[in-house]
Design a protein around this motif. Sequence first.
Motif, PDB file in Angstrom:
ATOM      1  N   UNK A  71      36.422  38.104  48.671  1.00  0.00           N
ATOM      2  CA  UNK A  71      36.518  39.798  49.901  1.00  0.00           C
ATOM      3  C   UNK A  71      37.199  41.490  49.724  1.00  0.00           C
ATOM      4  N   UNK A  72      37.811  40.909  48.460  1.00  0.00           N
ATOM      5  CA  UNK A  72      37.878  42.766  47.739  1.00  0.00           C
ATOM      6  C   UNK A  72      36.424  43.365  47.249  1.00  0.00           C
ATOM      7  N   UNK A  73      35.550  42.148  47.009  1.00  0.00           N
ATOM      8  CA  UNK A  73      34.072  43.008  46.000  1.00  0.00           C
ATOM      9  C   UNK A  73      33.492  43.226  47.351  1.00  0.00           C
ATOM     10  N   UNK A  74      33.473  42.485  48.491  1.00  0.00           N
ATOM     11  CA  UNK A  74      32.587  42.900  49.878  1.00  0.00           C
ATOM     12  C   UNK A  74      33.404  44.550  49.763  1.00  0.00           C
ATOM     13  N   UNK A  75      34.116  45.113  49.469  1.00  0.00           N
ATOM     14  CA  UNK A  75      33.924  46.499  49.975  1.00  0.00           C
ATOM     15  C   UNK A  75      33.213  47.299  49.204  1.00  0.00           C
ATOM     16  N   UNK A  76      32.600  46.658  47.977  1.00  0.00           N
ATOM     17  CA  UNK A  76      31.353  47.219  46.979  1.00  0.00           C
ATOM     18  C   UNK A  76      30.032  47.264  47.976  1.00  0.00           C
ATOM     19  N   UNK A  77      29.643  45.569  47.574  1.00  0.00           N
ATOM     20  CA  UNK A  77      28.776  44.464  49.156  1.00  0.00           C
ATOM     21  C   UNK A  77      29.152  43.362  48.884  1.00  0.00           C
ATOM     22  N   UNK A  78      28.401  42.711  48.557  1.00  0.00           N
ATOM     23  CA  UNK A  78      27.715  41.315  49.480  1.00  0.00           C
ATOM     24  C   UNK A  78      28.479  40.213  47.884  1.00  0.00           C
ATOM     25  N   UNK A  79      29.921  39.783  47.568  1.00  0.00           N
ATOM     26  CA  UNK A  79      29.432  39.086  46.799  1.00  0.00           C
ATOM     27  C   UNK A  79      29.258  37.987  46.315  1.00  0.00           C
ATOM     28  N   UNK A  80      28.400  37.637  45.051  1.00  0.00           N
ATOM     29  CA  UNK A  80      27.398  36.825  44.511  1.00  0.00           C
ATOM     30  C   UNK A  80      28.240  35.575  43.548  1.00  0.00           C
ATOM     31  N   UNK A  81      28.888  36.566  42.769  1.00  0.00           N
ATOM     32  CA  UNK A  81      29.506  35.522  41.698  1.00  0.00           C
ATOM     33  C   UNK A  81      30.008  35.972  41.114  1.00  0.00           C
ATOM     34  N   UNK A  82      31.195  35.790  39.728  1.00  0.00           N
ATOM     35  CA  UNK A  82      32.457  36.383  39.172  1.00  0.00           C
ATOM     36  C   UNK A  82      31.857  35.794  37.537  1.00  0.00           C
ATOM     37  N   UNK A  83      31.970  36.344  36.692  1.00  0.00           N
ATOM     38  CA  UNK A  83      31.765  36.321  35.286  1.00  0.00           C
ATOM     39  C   UNK A  83      32.815  35.639  34.302  1.00  0.00           C
ATOM     40  N   UNK A  84      32.213  34.327  33.576  1.00  0.00           N
ATOM     41  CA  UNK A  84      32.939  33.568  32.855  1.00  0.00           C
ATOM     42  C   UNK A  84      34.593  34.242  33.104  1.00  0.00           C
ATOM     43  N   UNK A  85      34.418  35.111  32.183  1.00  0.00           N
ATOM     44  CA  UNK A  85      35.120  35.701  31.672  1.00  0.00           C
ATOM     45  C   UNK A  85      36.532  35.980  32.802  1.00  0.00           C
ATOM     46  N   UNK A  87      36.677  34.503  36.053  1.00  0.00           N
ATOM     47  CA  UNK A  87      36.790  33.160  36.315  1.00  0.00           C
ATOM     48  C   UNK A  87      37.834  32.554  35.429  1.00  0.00           C
ATOM     49  N   UNK A  88      37.911  32.290  34.518  1.00  0.00           N
ATOM     50  CA  UNK A  88      39.315  32.231  33.655  1.00  0.00           C
ATOM     51  C   UNK A  88      39.931  32.820  32.955  1.00  0.00           C
ATOM     52  N   UNK A  89      39.929  33.533  33.385  1.00  0.00           N
ATOM     53  CA  UNK A  89      41.247  34.695  33.158  1.00  0.00           C
ATOM     54  C   UNK A  89      41.414  35.413  31.196  1.00  0.00           C
ATOM     55  N   UNK A  90      40.154  35.486  30.569  1.00  0.00           N
ATOM     56  CA  UNK A  90      40.120  35.672  29.240  1.00  0.00           C
ATOM     57  C   UNK A  90      40.190  37.083  28.894  1.00  0.00           C
ATOM     58  N   UNK A  91      39.769  37.960  29.818  1.00  0.00           N
ATOM     59  CA  UNK A  91      39.729  39.185  29.884  1.00  0.00           C
ATOM     60  C   UNK A  91      40.370  40.027  30.653  1.00  0.00           C
ATOM     61  N   UNK A  92      41.675  40.468  30.521  1.00  0.00           N
ATOM     62  CA  UNK A  92      42.395  40.680  31.098  1.00  0.00           C
ATOM     63  C   UNK A  92      42.230  42.721  31.516  1.00  0.00           C
ATOM     64  N   UNK A  93      41.221  42.782  31.045  1.00  0.00           N
ATOM     65  CA  UNK A  93      41.346  45.030  31.282  1.00  0.00           C
ATOM     66  C   UNK A  93      40.314  45.538  32.394  1.00  0.00           C
ATOM     67  N   UNK A  94      39.919  43.855  33.209  1.00  0.00           N
ATOM     68  CA  UNK A  94      39.025  44.221  34.500  1.00  0.00           C
ATOM     69  C   UNK A  94      38.467  42.689  34.249  1.00  0.00           C
ATOM     70  N   UNK A  95      38.290  42.713  36.133  1.00  0.00           N
ATOM     71  CA  UNK A  95      37.524  41.864  36.647  1.00  0.00           C
ATOM     72  C   UNK A  95      35.771  42.589  37.048  1.00  0.00           C
ATOM     73  N   UNK A  96      35.006  41.065  36.286  1.00  0.00           N
ATOM     74  CA  UNK A  96      33.470  41.643  36.748  1.00  0.00           C
ATOM     75  C   UNK A  96      32.756  40.452  37.120  1.00  0.00           C
ATOM     76  N   UNK A  97      32.280  41.596  38.530  1.00  0.00           N
ATOM     77  CA  UNK A  97      31.625  40.728  39.687  1.00  0.00           C
ATOM     78  C   UNK A  97      30.300  41.104  39.873  1.00  0.00           C
ATOM     79  N   UNK A  98      29.158  40.356  40.698  1.00  0.00           N
ATOM     80  CA  UNK A  98      28.201  40.094  41.046  1.00  0.00           C
ATOM     81  C   UNK A  98      28.156  40.502  42.300  1.00  0.00           C
TER      82      UNK A  98
END
Length: 150
Positions: A71-85, A87-98
């Motif tokens: 829903x938050x990503x939809x403010x930029x475009x149509x959400x496709x997926x998020x990366x593994x890091x 999803x697993x919350x292993x990199x906390x500096x940013x959320x990476x979304x396609x």
Amino acid sequence: MPNGVFLVRFKSVEMKEKVLSSGHFLFDNKPMIVKEWTKDLELSKADVKSVPAWIRLHNLPIKFWGKSLPKISSLVGIYVKSDQATNERTRLGFARVMVEMMVDQLLPVEISFKDEKGEVVKVEVEYEWRPITCTIFQGMGHEGKHCKRA
């Protein structure tokens, strides 16, 4: 072939079908448009209206990295997926979304929304790749000042 078009021959129909049904393709973080060849296929970048792109959402509280992320990503475009890091919350500096974006849309550098308490949350948006569109013929791949049709 001209205009950045490549023809690929598959060894089997099954392999071709697997590739065509696989979804979005990126090469060097730039989208590749994959189409099945027919004798009437027009090979033009001007027909591309939307493209997938990876974005980074900086300063997004981790509590929004789950079901709220599409829903938050939809403010930029149509959400496709998020990366593994993400999803697993292993990199906390940013959320990476396609997201799937229109090639001619404005690309916000910041989005904001209200959380469950009604407080405004501001999130910085970083694009790993931005589509370059021509203002002359509305196609992709070059700017209007470099258009051969001008």
